[in-house]
Design a protein around this motif. Sequence first.
Motif, PDB file in Angstrom:
ATOM      1  N   GLU A  80      -2.921  -2.188 -12.106  1.00 30.13           N
ATOM      2  CA  GLU A  80      -4.137  -1.584 -12.617  1.00 30.13           C
ATOM      3  C   GLU A  80      -5.108  -2.954 -12.800  1.00 30.13           C
ATOM      4  OE1 GLU A  80      -3.694   1.036 -15.690  1.00 30.13           O
ATOM      5  OE2 GLU A  80      -2.677   2.412 -14.355  1.00 30.13           O
ATOM      6  N   ALA A  81      -4.723  -3.756 -12.045  1.00 29.16           N
ATOM      7  CA  ALA A  81      -5.662  -4.914 -12.262  1.00 29.16           C
ATOM      8  C   ALA A  81      -6.031  -5.486 -13.462  1.00 29.16           C
ATOM      9  CB  ALA A  81      -7.058  -4.566 -11.203  1.00 29.16           C
ATOM     10  N   GLY A  82      -5.169  -5.564 -14.376  1.00 35.79           N
ATOM     11  CA  GLY A  82      -5.302  -5.837 -15.697  1.00 35.79           C
ATOM     12  C   GLY A  82      -6.372  -4.956 -16.527  1.00 35.79           C
ATOM     13  N   ALA A  83      -6.336  -3.993 -15.981  1.00 37.07           N
ATOM     14  CA  ALA A  83      -6.988  -2.850 -16.892  1.00 37.07           C
ATOM     15  C   ALA A  83      -7.022  -2.862 -18.539  1.00 37.07           C
ATOM     16  CB  ALA A  83      -7.232  -1.193 -16.436  1.00 37.07           C
ATOM     17  N   THR A  99      -6.161   5.370 -13.268  1.00 38.86           N
ATOM     18  CA  THR A  99      -6.139   3.815 -14.136  1.00 38.86           C
ATOM     19  C   THR A  99      -7.265   3.928 -15.452  1.00 38.86           C
ATOM     20  OG1 THR A  99      -5.649   2.644 -12.030  1.00 38.86           O
ATOM     21  CG2 THR A  99      -7.086   1.639 -13.921  1.00 38.86           C
ATOM     22  N   GLU A 130      -5.445  -5.016 -20.100  1.00 38.45           N
ATOM     23  CA  GLU A 130      -5.676  -6.440 -20.729  1.00 38.45           C
ATOM     24  C   GLU A 130      -7.099  -6.399 -21.100  1.00 38.45           C
ATOM     25  OE1 GLU A 130      -3.601  -5.919 -18.394  1.00 38.45           O
ATOM     26  OE2 GLU A 130      -1.673  -6.651 -19.106  1.00 38.45           O
ATOM     27  N   PHE A 131      -8.025  -6.136 -20.172  1.00 42.66           N
ATOM     28  CA  PHE A 131      -9.519  -6.060 -20.179  1.00 42.66           C
ATOM     29  C   PHE A 131      -9.734  -5.187 -21.487  1.00 42.66           C
ATOM     30  CE2 PHE A 131     -13.345  -3.687 -19.262  1.00 42.66           C
ATOM     31  CZ  PHE A 131     -14.206  -4.782 -19.260  1.00 42.66           C
ATOM     32  N   SER A 132      -9.157  -4.260 -21.640  1.00 43.28           N
ATOM     33  CA  SER A 132      -9.388  -3.616 -23.099  1.00 43.28           C
ATOM     34  C   SER A 132      -8.714  -4.355 -24.328  1.00 43.28           C
ATOM     35  CB  SER A 132      -9.236  -2.191 -23.125  1.00 43.28           C
ATOM     36  OG  SER A 132      -8.017  -1.972 -22.976  1.00 43.28           O
ATOM     37  N   VAL A 161      -3.676  -8.228 -10.635  1.00 44.63           N
ATOM     38  CA  VAL A 161      -4.488  -9.382 -11.284  1.00 44.63           C
ATOM     39  C   VAL A 161      -4.408 -10.554 -10.271  1.00 44.63           C
ATOM     40  CG1 VAL A 161      -4.348 -10.891 -13.432  1.00 44.63           C
ATOM     41  CG2 VAL A 161      -4.059  -8.222 -13.527  1.00 44.63           C
ATOM     42  N   HIS A 187      -5.521  -4.608  -6.293  1.00 41.03           N
ATOM     43  CA  HIS A 187      -5.450  -3.625  -7.581  1.00 41.03           C
ATOM     44  C   HIS A 187      -4.567  -4.487  -8.418  1.00 41.03           C
ATOM     45  CE1 HIS A 187      -6.072   0.493  -5.575  1.00 41.03           C
ATOM     46  NE2 HIS A 187      -7.114  -0.398  -5.099  1.00 41.03           N
ATOM     47  N   GLN A 220     -10.426  -3.067 -12.333  1.00 39.84           N
ATOM     48  CA  GLN A 220      -9.886  -3.500 -13.823  1.00 39.84           C
ATOM     49  C   GLN A 220     -10.887  -2.703 -14.872  1.00 39.84           C
ATOM     50  OE1 GLN A 220     -12.014  -7.139 -14.858  1.00 39.84           O
ATOM     51  NE2 GLN A 220     -10.256  -7.982 -15.947  1.00 39.84           N
ATOM     52  N   GLN A 232      -6.417   3.428 -18.976  1.00 47.04           N
ATOM     53  CA  GLN A 232      -7.021   2.404 -20.121  1.00 47.04           C
ATOM     54  C   GLN A 232      -7.648   3.163 -21.256  1.00 47.04           C
ATOM     55  OE1 GLN A 232     -11.209   0.949 -19.159  1.00 47.04           O
ATOM     56  NE2 GLN A 232     -10.344  -0.994 -18.783  1.00 47.04           N
TER      57      GLN A 232
END
Lengths: 341, 341, 341, 341
Positions: A91-94, A62, A96-98, B134, B132, C232, A66
């Motif tokens: 990836e838990a929104g990784a 992940t 989008e986090f960036s 969102v 894991h 994330q 990212q």
Amino acid sequence: MISFENDYLEGAHEKVLEKIVETNYIQEPGYGNDSFSKEAIAKIKEVIDQPDASVYFLSGGTQTNQVVIDAVLKKYEGVIGADTSHINVHEAGAIEFSGHKVLTLPSKKGKITAAQVQKYINDLYEDSNYTHMVTPGMVYITYPTEYGTLYTKSELEALSRICKSFNIPLYIDGARLGYGLVSADADIDIKDIARLADIFYIGGTKIGALCGEAIVFSHQYKPQHFNTVIKQHGALLAKSRLVGVQFSTLFTNNLYFDISIHAVKMAMKIKKAFVNKGYQLYIDSPTNQQFFLIDNHTITELSKKVKFTCWEKYDEEHKIVRFATSWATREKDIDFLIEQI
Amino acid sequence: MISFENDYLEGAHEKVLEKIVETNYIQEPGYGNDSFSKEAIAKIKEVIDQPDASVYFLSGGTQTNQVVIDAVLKKYEGVIGADTSHINVHEAGAIEFSGHKVLTLPSKKGKITAAQVQKYINDLYEDSNYTHMVTPGMVYITYPTEYGTLYTKSELEALSRICKSFNIPLYIDGARLGYGLVSADADIDIKDIARLADIFYIGGTKIGALCGEAIVFSHQYKPQHFNTVIKQHGALLAKSRLVGVQFSTLFTNNLYFDISIHAVKMAMKIKKAFVNKGYQLYIDSPTNQQFFLIDNHTITELSKKVKFTCWEKYDEEHKIVRFATSWATREKDIDFLIEQI
Amino acid sequence: MISFENDYLEGAHEKVLEKIVETNYIQEPGYGNDSFSKEAIAKIKEVIDQPDASVYFLSGGTQTNQVVIDAVLKKYEGVIGADTSHINVHEAGAIEFSGHKVLTLPSKKGKITAAQVQKYINDLYEDSNYTHMVTPGMVYITYPTEYGTLYTKSELEALSRICKSFNIPLYIDGARLGYGLVSADADIDIKDIARLADIFYIGGTKIGALCGEAIVFSHQYKPQHFNTVIKQHGALLAKSRLVGVQFSTLFTNNLYFDISIHAVKMAMKIKKAFVNKGYQLYIDSPTNQQFFLIDNHTITELSKKVKFTCWEKYDEEHKIVRFATSWATREKDIDFLIEQI
Amino acid sequence: MISFENDYLEGAHEKVLEKIVETNYIQEPGYGNDSFSKEAIAKIKEVIDQPDASVYFLSGGTQTNQVVIDAVLKKYEGVIGADTSHINVHEAGAIEFSGHKVLTLPSKKGKITAAQVQKYINDLYEDSNYTHMVTPGMVYITYPTEYGTLYTKSELEALSRICKSFNIPLYIDGARLGYGLVSADADIDIKDIARLADIFYIGGTKIGALCGEAIVFSHQYKPQHFNTVIKQHGALLAKSRLVGVQFSTLFTNNLYFDISIHAVKMAMKIKKAFVNKGYQLYIDSPTNQQFFLIDNHTITELSKKVKFTCWEKYDEEHKIVRFATSWATREKDIDFLIEQI
């Protein structure tokens, strides 16, 4: 209880561990400047036959996705990927986090096609509002996919061609790259991957290493100041030797592929046994992950004897179930599993 | 050439302009502390019958969606919305820019259902890997939708109920709220919106104002330090009076709804005329946007006489075409349009 | 050539390596659910005497700071820290990448005071424009500091008190925590750290581990859905056993502190020798980093014999030079160094 | 009560308002494609004598700074600015929200020097850890500064030169550009600004407009896909005509500078009167903001008669106080103020 839940259940291959121990007291600079990382980079460049490529090491998948996607995309760009892809789902929104959108295409067995990519981008630029839409800046695929399937050489060539035509990179997530390339169904080798992808990573965590993924950039797409970007993402290991030593070992004497062969052989044994006993394949995977459609009662009974993963609900009576093998899977455990079904 | 391309072709309603001119030299503090904004807030709270609500003014719709969604969501949360929704398609990734994923559901005529939301969230929490994934932290819908359609009262009640059951807010994007609420098909009024939504905004840009949207938070979901958050997003107007005066005027003597009625009446006249002449509705919209399926030759001919929007390609021979009316549409221009078809 | 450039030159303490090898084939779940991590958590909670604390493991220091600060701060908040602090200078903007401002205070020998924090926050809230300023949401300090210095117990108590008075957490970056706590100048132990800090991390990378830092949250400040936040940020290790095993070993039989004692003893030997030979201390550090002010000629000569770090230019003739020791420093190398000066 | 609190107390200059009203019913496309914006762009390019420049309009200053800095910087870059600069102090962390660090230099009277910038960057690249530090990608200054002071032509030339030598842009925040350029102390005109800055913005909100700032990029630094970036930041006005009409009017017949002259004349009258009556200047500002050091008792008395801003506490007995004038300040109000002191 023996587990087939995933492909990161054990530590590292013993040769990898031995090398970590053997080199332990050698003083080395950190942050990617250690001699082991340099050694590993040289070996990988040789194996992929790309002397001009740039290679970097990160800790996990992940994180790699990212950092790579954020470093390569321009700020207003998004990444095209399958709706089922790891970056979109797990990836838990990784991404989008960036700051980047994942632009999803409907997938079949985890795969997307060059035609889909072409239509998506063409339609977008025909839209009168396209300046209000996320600009596609990369295509992301997984090899093998999240469902264990493989792109054919001609599918990859088509994707590569379409990406070149739009002047965007093709990025291949190779978290399980070895398990794909050694499959009997694979019609490519790692040199083809390096030739067809503009960026890819070679997964270590799932194939023999304690941690670590090797990112390869073709010359054209190497990000500027990439170590600073890695650091900015909190992803630069002080003791980069840890990953360097591991990849140097994995890419010595074909170890990475040899241990991949074992995993796939074990997976094929599972597939054959299940199919012979009348279990239904959910997807016919030629790699280390095997997906079956099993009724709830059988699942309950089997769960008492071995561990595996209930991937998702299929209907009220059935679930999709995954058995994963790895470099560390023991044949006697496979035999035990087969006895239980 | 007369245009029906969208609903923001002219400036502001003349009463709004008059008030801007009339109050021009009154000295007022900025950044939301002007007396006009306070006046407008009081009027809106009265109209929605929610004395405890909090009301804020921003400049435009994408900005409002970004600021609201980012302020309300926790960092690891995403927002559920229709695949066709404005935040997913036409905001250039503004939600992802602020770090949040748009979790899409397939829509019908621009709408999603409570049952879809329920299934999505239930399935997610049943997934063994849900940590894991969102976390859904909000449901976003538009009223009317991007296709001019309306949720019924019972559909909204169901969405409101399901959101409450998961303890997440329902946010209604009312960029064209007036054009929805005055429709003959609407079975709710603005008090219902304020009761069923936890957060919503009243669109001004498309309904009588030069710019401006009014955000309404029910007591429970008002973000902390919201003015600081607005400033942090670069969205705090120094001369907040500009939006305050406009909303104060629009919410005096029912102006906002009266001018909405005009727009919808003009749209119905278009619909009736087109249908009578045998044009095919793409969607039967009861609000100010009308979508027709028209063949390319007719489009070419009509384009020589009036302006409208080719929304998207339908097939090789046809396009979906949109005609929009607004508070400013002149009846004689509608008559002219009808003569051309 | 023998190096004193930093404290991450070697791999891991041999007991740590042994345990990694010994447990290698035990199948364990990943992503923090392995039994070794649970063991390590229990041991740490016992050592700090905080049964209600929450403990998590990450790979490195910058990553830990980014994840913790972003998870704990509200979106509009910033973190107060020394101008010389690691988060402000040497993390490539990792804190800003996650959207937060570092609010700097001028430091003395790497330290800031409770009085400075109090004045900063009081002045801010007295400012007529404070809603346009970044809200302070945390105080960050390092123990020991980047210059090897230590806060006294009473200084920490004052910082803790002032943070409580403003209802914000005190976060202590303990990248070198062991090297601080075992110093002869330290008037606190790890239980004091756990009592006075709301959040802190115990550094492993620099003290005996291949990688890894242990984050401790007091009950009050534990972030919601923290594993999702870690994921994330791309910071969740699949094989969490890697860090779990290491911390479990380091916190068995006082190993973490015993090996820290060795490092500081070696550093004191360096200090004494340099001072005896007339070298000038730049800062009188009681921990494993020693800073001297040395003229350029001497630096050039010494560089031919051992490696060390030129920290920064002092003036045209002198530089500030750092010698670092660690758990792995051999006494005979110290003796060799002393012979050269 | 008459207020001198700031320079955005009233609406817009009457010629601006007249033009808004006059053009109200002309149908125009949105999102920057209206003819008024095109007209305004042509006029600005003529006034600055830069036919190849690119001009864009946004709503407010903080928004402009965030969008410009984020669009121009690479992801790993930060912006160098004065510690007292607006982006560092009064934008609620808008720059950090978009992922970039503000790299501060100590300022004198709101100004920084080319020598400071040169030393900062040189020192950074001499640091052995510079890849772990934020890369400087832009220099930000304000003209006039937050304290009303002006850079001289030679100071600007030096800054421009040093930026070119490092291959990074010089960005001038001209929120009050008119009030600076018409000052008796200014030794430059707007053509010099356009020549010496790589990017700058012409402030409208504080000089005659209801809202709006005009960004000017020299050819070299125009960001790709800039409208998409603006949209992504939520900063693209649907009715771009609103700002277009205003700037078109302000840049017709020298209006922007004529109304600036009035404001500065009024400010000079205040300064002269205060100085004559023995008040102490805090800073000798030649522009529309005047700063005095006044004792608390006098402040209390004066506050009963007119409004002004207590900028910051100077000591227990005194505060720094600001009186601002604008294009809308009436001379009779200045006379009234002078009578009170």
